[in-house]
Design an enzyme around this catalytic site. Sequence first.
Site, mmCIF file in Angstrom:
data_model
loop_
_atom_site.group_PDB
_atom_site.id
_atom_site.type_symbol
_atom_site.label_atom_id
_atom_site.label_comp_id
_atom_site.label_asym_id
_atom_site.label_seq_id
_atom_site.Cartn_x
_atom_site.Cartn_y
_atom_site.Cartn_z
ATOM 1 N N HIS A 19 0.859 -1.189 0.000
ATOM 2 C CA HIS A 19 0.000 0.000 0.000
ATOM 3 C C HIS A 19 0.892 1.234 0.000
ATOM 4 O O HIS A 19 2.114 1.108 0.193
ATOM 5 C CB HIS A 19 -0.868 0.025 1.263
ATOM 6 N N HIS A 39 5.598 6.466 -0.912
ATOM 7 C CA HIS A 39 6.374 5.275 -1.271
ATOM 8 C C HIS A 39 5.566 4.025 -0.943
ATOM 9 O O HIS A 39 4.670 4.067 -0.105
ATOM 10 C CB HIS A 39 7.695 5.244 -0.481
#
Length: 170
Positions: A39, A121
């Site tokens: 995620h 990220h």
Amino acid sequence: MRLFVGLPLPAGVAHAVASVRDEMHASMGGKPSTTANLHLTLAFLGEGNVQMVQQLRQLLAALPTAAFEITLDVLGDFKRGQIVWLGSQQPHAALLQLAEALRMALDAAGIVYDPQPFAPHVTLLRKGQPIRAALLQAIHWPVSELALYVSESSPDGVQYRPLYQRSLTA
Ligand code: 2AM
């Protein structure tokens, strides 16, 4: 309950990211993220209770959000390989706006979150090796979901379970 808000990867994108993770894991070891856990964190909230979850559901449902696309094309690390991640060479305005709108809504609701600057990220693995940032073949990620997650520990490891999920509209 340990809570955070993030963007889940659709199955095809998770598959492509998982193969980069597997290559990195094969070359440097470390503790890989499970494919189901992949995620992008928008805001880390930390400890919360049922009342806060209810408040967050309403807050996330009210966010003015449109679907957008992210290009994942850079491999990088934080803390000398403690976190090895996949990110974007170019910042995506729509992603930054979404993170900012979320933070403003959290501020307005008095909900505390990790105030570190937003550094988008997708964590591939932890406890790896320092790497030199490298460009990769681009993975195109049409972002169409937003989720409130609870981080749960079990003997099988940590699992990020969505407590609430909403679509972003095209
Ligand atoms: P990550 O975004 O680098 O993967 C649950 O712990 C998730 O929230 C993880 O994805 C974790 O790291 C992210 N996160 C962001 N800030 C955090 C913090 N201060 N403490 C723990 N996890 C944090």
